[in-house]
Design an enzyme around this catalytic site. Structure first.
Site, short mmCIF file in Angstrom:
data_model
loop_
_atom_site.label_atom_id
_atom_site.label_comp_id
_atom_site.label_asym_id
_atom_site.label_seq_id
_atom_site.Cartn_x
_atom_site.Cartn_y
_atom_site.Cartn_z
N LYS A 156 -2.68 3.48 0.27
CA LYS A 156 -3.57 2.32 0.08
C LYS A 156 -4.76 2.37 1.04
O LYS A 156 -5.88 2.00 0.67
CB LYS A 156 -2.78 1.02 0.25
CG LYS A 156 -1.84 0.73 -0.91
CD LYS A 156 -2.64 0.39 -2.15
CE LYS A 156 -1.77 0.04 -3.34
NZ LYS A 156 -2.57 -0.22 -4.55
N TYR A 185 3.35 4.60 1.36
CA TYR A 185 2.62 3.67 0.48
C TYR A 185 1.37 3.15 1.19
O TYR A 185 0.27 3.12 0.61
CB TYR A 185 3.55 2.51 0.11
CG TYR A 185 2.91 1.43 -0.71
CD1 TYR A 185 2.74 1.59 -2.08
CD2 TYR A 185 2.47 0.25 -0.13
CE1 TYR A 185 2.15 0.60 -2.84
CE2 TYR A 185 1.87 -0.75 -0.88
CZ TYR A 185 1.72 -0.57 -2.24
OH TYR A 185 1.13 -1.56 -2.98
N HIS A 233 11.27 -6.49 -4.83
CA HIS A 233 10.92 -7.20 -3.60
C HIS A 233 11.88 -8.36 -3.41
O HIS A 233 12.70 -8.67 -4.27
CB HIS A 233 9.47 -7.68 -3.66
CG HIS A 233 8.49 -6.57 -3.50
ND1 HIS A 233 7.84 -5.98 -4.55
CD2 HIS A 233 8.06 -5.91 -2.39
CE1 HIS A 233 7.06 -5.02 -4.10
NE2 HIS A 233 7.17 -4.94 -2.80
N SER A 275 -2.83 -3.89 0.16
CA SER A 275 -1.59 -4.58 0.47
C SER A 275 -1.61 -4.96 1.95
O SER A 275 -2.26 -4.29 2.75
CB SER A 275 -0.43 -3.62 0.21
OG SER A 275 0.72 -4.04 0.91
N SER A 276 -0.85 -6.00 2.30
CA SER A 276 -0.79 -6.37 3.72
C SER A 276 -0.08 -5.31 4.55
O SER A 276 -0.18 -5.32 5.77
CB SER A 276 -0.11 -7.74 3.89
OG SER A 276 1.18 -7.71 3.34
N CYS A 277 0.64 -4.37 3.90
CA CYS A 277 1.34 -3.35 4.69
C CYS A 277 0.41 -2.25 5.19
O CYS A 277 0.84 -1.35 5.89
CB CYS A 277 2.54 -2.79 3.95
SG CYS A 277 2.07 -1.78 2.57
P1 GDP Z 1 8.41 -5.90 2.76
O1 GDP Z 1 7.59 -7.11 3.08
O2 GDP Z 1 7.61 -4.69 2.49
O3 GDP Z 1 9.47 -5.67 3.84
O4 GDP Z 1 9.09 -6.22 1.37
P2 GDP Z 1 10.50 -6.72 0.77
O5 GDP Z 1 10.17 -7.81 -0.19
O6 GDP Z 1 11.24 -5.55 0.23
O7 GDP Z 1 11.36 -7.29 1.98
C1 GDP Z 1 11.01 -8.43 2.72
C2 GDP Z 1 12.15 -8.82 3.68
O8 GDP Z 1 13.21 -9.39 2.92
C3 GDP Z 1 12.78 -7.67 4.48
O9 GDP Z 1 13.03 -8.15 5.80
C4 GDP Z 1 14.11 -7.45 3.75
O10 GDP Z 1 15.11 -6.92 4.61
C5 GDP Z 1 14.46 -8.85 3.32
N1 GDP Z 1 15.40 -8.93 2.19
C6 GDP Z 1 16.52 -9.69 2.14
N2 GDP Z 1 17.19 -9.52 0.99
C7 GDP Z 1 16.46 -8.65 0.25
C8 GDP Z 1 16.63 -8.11 -1.05
O11 GDP Z 1 17.60 -8.37 -1.76
N3 GDP Z 1 15.66 -7.25 -1.50
C9 GDP Z 1 14.57 -6.93 -0.72
N4 GDP Z 1 13.64 -6.09 -1.21
N5 GDP Z 1 14.40 -7.42 0.54
C10 GDP Z 1 15.33 -8.28 1.01
#
Ligand code: GDP
Length: 294
Positions: free
Chosen positions: A122, A118, A161, A89-91
């Site tokens: 990975k 996580y 996500h 994963s990129s994380c």
């Molecule tokens: P990340 O790349 O591991 O941070 O994965 P996420 O997909 O959970 O979040 C990506 C970004 O989207 C973060 O900055 C979140 O705060 C933002 N975000 C905005 N609205 C949402 C939502 O409804 N769900 C999630 N998961 N993230 C959100």
């Protein structure tokens, strides 16, 4: 993966649901490999989730991922698997890595705290594949996908996500006639998104053409702000109200854009632009809303 393999005419697919085979159970996994003896293994199975799921279940995220990959990598090696694809994963990269992120930045700085358990799992998976390659000549490759989206995703509001969550939020707001949708965080983090069908294509391409220890990033090559993404999803869904942001919710890492030059040099490029991919994902969501993992 199943869609991509079936479309290419592959019929000898060995598939198990989570109920049929618990990958966290060493004895079950070992028995499965000894009986089935697959030639190629693509380890896409993992405990995954969005920023909220990672933060609220850190123990589950580190435990399940360590167990799944430990069991599957070791059994695959013991049963003589000829090609193994490990998806990271990129994380796995440091929170404040220079952008775009090159593969060699792994372990060069502290991780983003919201998904550290996580990411540590990975990173351990990558190191395990590399160690098995060095010690046993195990033919494992490690691919690091960027943020993914597409049909069949988890559309739960809390644990998903950002793309599926926004699709569902805007869809339901439109259905109720709401005049406003609130999006988590400040809207300023930048993320790169790749459609799952592009990832599946890259996996099959690299499984056939790549055989080395070095990681390969799999991304789109450009990123967008969460605000841009929210506006795009709203327009695809046809939500015409206001979009506001809730800065009390976590932003996560400020930016996560992969450097894809290694992938490009290896001869692969993505095909599905973000707007088209979100159109397709929304069409799937509408067709499957009742059955989708809500
Ligand atoms: P990340 O790349 O591991 O941070 O994965 P996420 O997909 O959970 O979040 C990506 C970004 O989207 C973060 O900055 C979140 O705060 C933002 N975000 C905005 N609205 C949402 C939502 O409804 N769900 C999630 N998961 N993230 C959100």
């Amino acid at each position: 993966m199943v869609r991509a393999l079936t479309a290419r005419g592959h019929t000898q697919l060995v598939l198990r649901t989570r109920d049929e085979l618990d990958l966290t159970n060493q004895a079950e996994v070992s028995r499965f490999f000894a009986t089935e003896r697959p030639e190629v293994v693509i380890l896409a199975a993992a405990r995954v989730g969005g920023i909220h799921a990672n933060q609220s279940r850190p123990a589950l995220f580190i435990r399940d991922n360590l167990l799944i990959q430990d069991n599957v990598i070791d059994s695959a090696h013991r049963s003589g698997v000829g090609k193994f694809v490990f998806l990271g994963s990129s994380c796995i990269y440091p929170k404040l890595a220079p952008q775009p992120i090159k593969e060699e930045y792994m372990l060069s700085g502290p991780l983003e705290p919201t998904n550290e358990p996580y990411a540590i799992a990975k990173i351990a998976g990558v190191k395990m594949c590399q160690a098995y390659r060095r010690e046993f000549g195990f033919n494992a490759i490690c691919l690091m996908p960027t943020n993914l989206y597409g049909p069949g995703d988890n559309f739960a509001l809390q644990d998903s996500h950002v793309v599926p969550s926004l699709i569902r939020r805007f869809h339901e707001a439109k259905g109720r006639g709401d005049d406003r949708v609130t999006v988590w965080g400040t809207g300023s983090p930048r993320r790169e998104f790749l459609h799952v069908d592009d990832l599946a294509d890259a996996i099959l391409y690299l499984a056939q053409t790549y055989d080395a220890e070095a990681l390969v990033n799999v991304g789109w090559g450009h990123d967008v702000t969460i605000r841009d993404l929210a506006e795009l999803v709203a327009s695809v869904v046809g939500f015409e109200g206001r979009i506001s942001f809730d800065p009390a919710k976590p932003d996560g890492t400020p930016r996560k854009l992969l450097d894809v030059s290694r992938l490009t040099q290896l001869g692969w490029q993505p095909r599905i632009p973000l707007k088209e991919g979100i159109d397709r994902t929304y069409a799937w969501f509408r067709d499957h809303a009742a059955a989708a993992r809500l």
